[in-house]
Scaffold this motif. Structure first.
Motif, PDB file in Angstrom:
ATOM      1  N   GLY A 153       0.803  -1.222   0.000  1.00  0.00           N
ATOM      2  CA  GLY A 153       0.000   0.000   0.000  1.00  0.00           C
ATOM      3  C   GLY A 153       0.834   1.270   0.000  1.00  0.00           C
ATOM      4  N   PHE A 154       2.151   1.117   0.157  1.00  0.00           N
ATOM      5  CA  PHE A 154       3.013   2.304   0.203  1.00  0.00           C
ATOM      6  C   PHE A 154       4.153   2.123  -0.799  1.00  0.00           C
ATOM      7  CE2 PHE A 154       1.032   1.723   4.328  1.00  0.00           C
ATOM      8  CZ  PHE A 154       0.445   2.963   4.522  1.00  0.00           C
ATOM      9  N   PRO A 155       3.872   2.356  -2.091  1.00  0.00           N
ATOM     10  CA  PRO A 155       4.885   2.057  -3.122  1.00  0.00           C
ATOM     11  C   PRO A 155       6.191   2.823  -2.932  1.00  0.00           C
ATOM     12  CG  PRO A 155       2.948   3.164  -4.065  1.00  0.00           C
ATOM     13  CD  PRO A 155       2.609   2.831  -2.654  1.00  0.00           C
ATOM     14  N   GLU A 156       6.134   4.002  -2.297  1.00  0.00           N
ATOM     15  CA  GLU A 156       7.381   4.755  -2.071  1.00  0.00           C
ATOM     16  C   GLU A 156       7.967   4.458  -0.696  1.00  0.00           C
ATOM     17  OE1 GLU A 156       4.727   6.734  -3.523  1.00  0.00           O
ATOM     18  OE2 GLU A 156       5.666   6.238  -5.430  1.00  0.00           O
ATOM     19  N   GLY A 157       7.335   3.567   0.052  1.00  0.00           N
ATOM     20  CA  GLY A 157       7.779   3.295   1.426  1.00  0.00           C
ATOM     21  C   GLY A 157       7.120   4.264   2.386  1.00  0.00           C
ATOM     22  N   ILE A 158       7.203   3.930   3.666  1.00  0.00           N
ATOM     23  CA  ILE A 158       6.624   4.803   4.693  1.00  0.00           C
ATOM     24  C   ILE A 158       7.513   4.724   5.933  1.00  0.00           C
ATOM     25  CG2 ILE A 158       5.023   2.931   5.433  1.00  0.00           C
ATOM     26  CD1 ILE A 158       3.059   5.224   6.261  1.00  0.00           C
ATOM     27  N   ASP A 159       7.683   5.862   6.603  1.00  0.00           N
ATOM     28  CA  ASP A 159       8.455   5.901   7.842  1.00  0.00           C
ATOM     29  C   ASP A 159       7.792   4.983   8.887  1.00  0.00           C
ATOM     30  OD1 ASP A 159      10.405   7.430   9.672  1.00  0.00           O
ATOM     31  OD2 ASP A 159       8.477   7.612  10.697  1.00  0.00           O
TER      32      ASP A 159
END
Ligand code: NAP
Length: 321
Positions: A56-62
């Motif tokens: 759900g977070f293609p750019e990544g998430i902190d």
């Protein structure tokens, strides 16, 4: 919220992906769960930088942001959050009892998502220098090592992730690994191996940490496990990334555990006590991923709900009733 008799339907212990996911599912089933967050609200992911493999977070998430979002979602649907550490549980009879300092909570079903904690080397000075040169969290402490030299112990994904993160600040990062082959997955391993600021001390362990609380951290002695030879390693700090142990001390003698202290679960998330379910790293020595923890948290909430429905049912066959 507890029922009229002061007994909660569901209490959830732990605020990692397992605990929060269980809370989201339980609150959406109108179970109004109480979640006791533990000493590190948000769990291990709050010490991680970018989480790139949570769907759900293609750019990544902190990591911290991901956990904050899970918490907000649980609260949004009606979960009551309580901060603090549980000191004792009694699971021998219904209702189960949970002590949070001097308060006692009672519940009909318990979901355990207390996770796992970082393993330490067990060397003299390690505790004394904790937070003064010895760290287990690169994300938290990496900033202090700008233009300095640091060491990372371990050969897994965490060690590689820490080494790569620290290389943003430090002039040199030495990875000390007890074998000559990394355990880390190929993507992280390759990134670390190719990084110009990261060096590897293979077949090596830390045999001494030097310094004290007054003088501060004074470097390491590293021993080659094949030759036995010891060498000083000049370093301004060391990050220990050698894995985790399950947080199951509270349940000793009350719930079945394996040889390593992980809770044993069957048929999904059922523990050895009927009505008590376990999810996430506390019962998972193999996968230990945020997504698998979240998945098992969902399973625990559903199984706990079935158990609660069953308690009302005279013909219930669950747990041999
Ligand atoms: P891990 O995979 O268990 O690796 C621990 C490392 O520490 C191993 O290399 C091990 O050596 C070493 N070690 C263990 N005890 C030691 C000791 N007493 N002295 C020296 N070295 C010791 O733990 P992890 O790296 O924390 O990873 C845990 C799980 O989380 C894994 O499933 C991992 O894939 C996952 N994870 C994923 C990501 C990501 O995908 N971004 C990031 C972090 C973690 P040996 O290799 O010789 O056993």
């Amino acid at each position: 919220m507890p029922g009229k008799n002061g007994i909660h339907d569901q209490i959830i212990l732990g605020s990692g992906p397992a605990g929060y996911t269980a809370a989201i599912y339980a609150s959406r089933s109108n179970c109004c769960p109480l979640l006791i967050a533990g000493l590190q609200p948000g769990g291990q992911l709050t010490g991680t930088t970018l989480v790139e493999n949570f769907p759900g977070f293609p750019e990544g998430i902190d990591g911290q942001e991901l956990m904050d979002r899970m918490r907000d979602q649980a609260v949004h649907f009606g979960t009551t959050l309580v901060d603090g550490e549980v000191t004792r549980v009694e699971l021998g009879e219904q209702p189960f009892r949970i002590w949070l300092e001097d308060r006692v909570y009672r519940c009909r079903s318990l979901i355990i998502g207390t996770g796992a904690s970082p393993r330490m080397l067990g060397l003299a000075n390690e505790k004394e220098l904790y937070g003064r040169g010895v760290s287990v969290c690169a994300t938290c402490d990496g900033f202090f090592y700008r233009d300095k030299e640091v060491a990372v112990v371990g050969g897994g994904d965490t060690a590689m992730e820490d080494a790569l993160f620290l290389a943003r600040f430090a002039t040199k990062v030495t990875v000390i690994h007890r074998r000559d082959e990394l355990r880390a997955g190929p993507v992280l391993a390759e990134r670390a191996l190719q990084h110009p600021k990261i060096e590897f001390s293979w077949d090596s362990v830390v045999s001494a940490i030097h310094g004290d609380s007054k003088a501060g951290f004074q470097g390491l002695t590293v021993q080659n496990v094949k030759t036995g030879q010891e060498q000083p390693l000049a370093s301004d700090g060391v990050f220990i990334a050698i894995g985790h142990h399950p947080n199951t001390q509270l349940f000793k003698g009350q719930l079945e555990m394996d040889d390593w202290g992980y809770l044993v679960t069957r048929n999904g998330t059922e523990t050895s006590v009927c009505g008590v379910f376990a999810a996430g790293d506390v019962q998972d020595p193999d996968f230990r991923q945020a997504i698998t923890a979240a998945g098992s948290g969902c399973m625990a909430a559903i199984q706990s709900q079935h158990y609660l429905e069953c308690l009302e049912d005279a013909d219930c066959r669950q747990c041999g009733k």
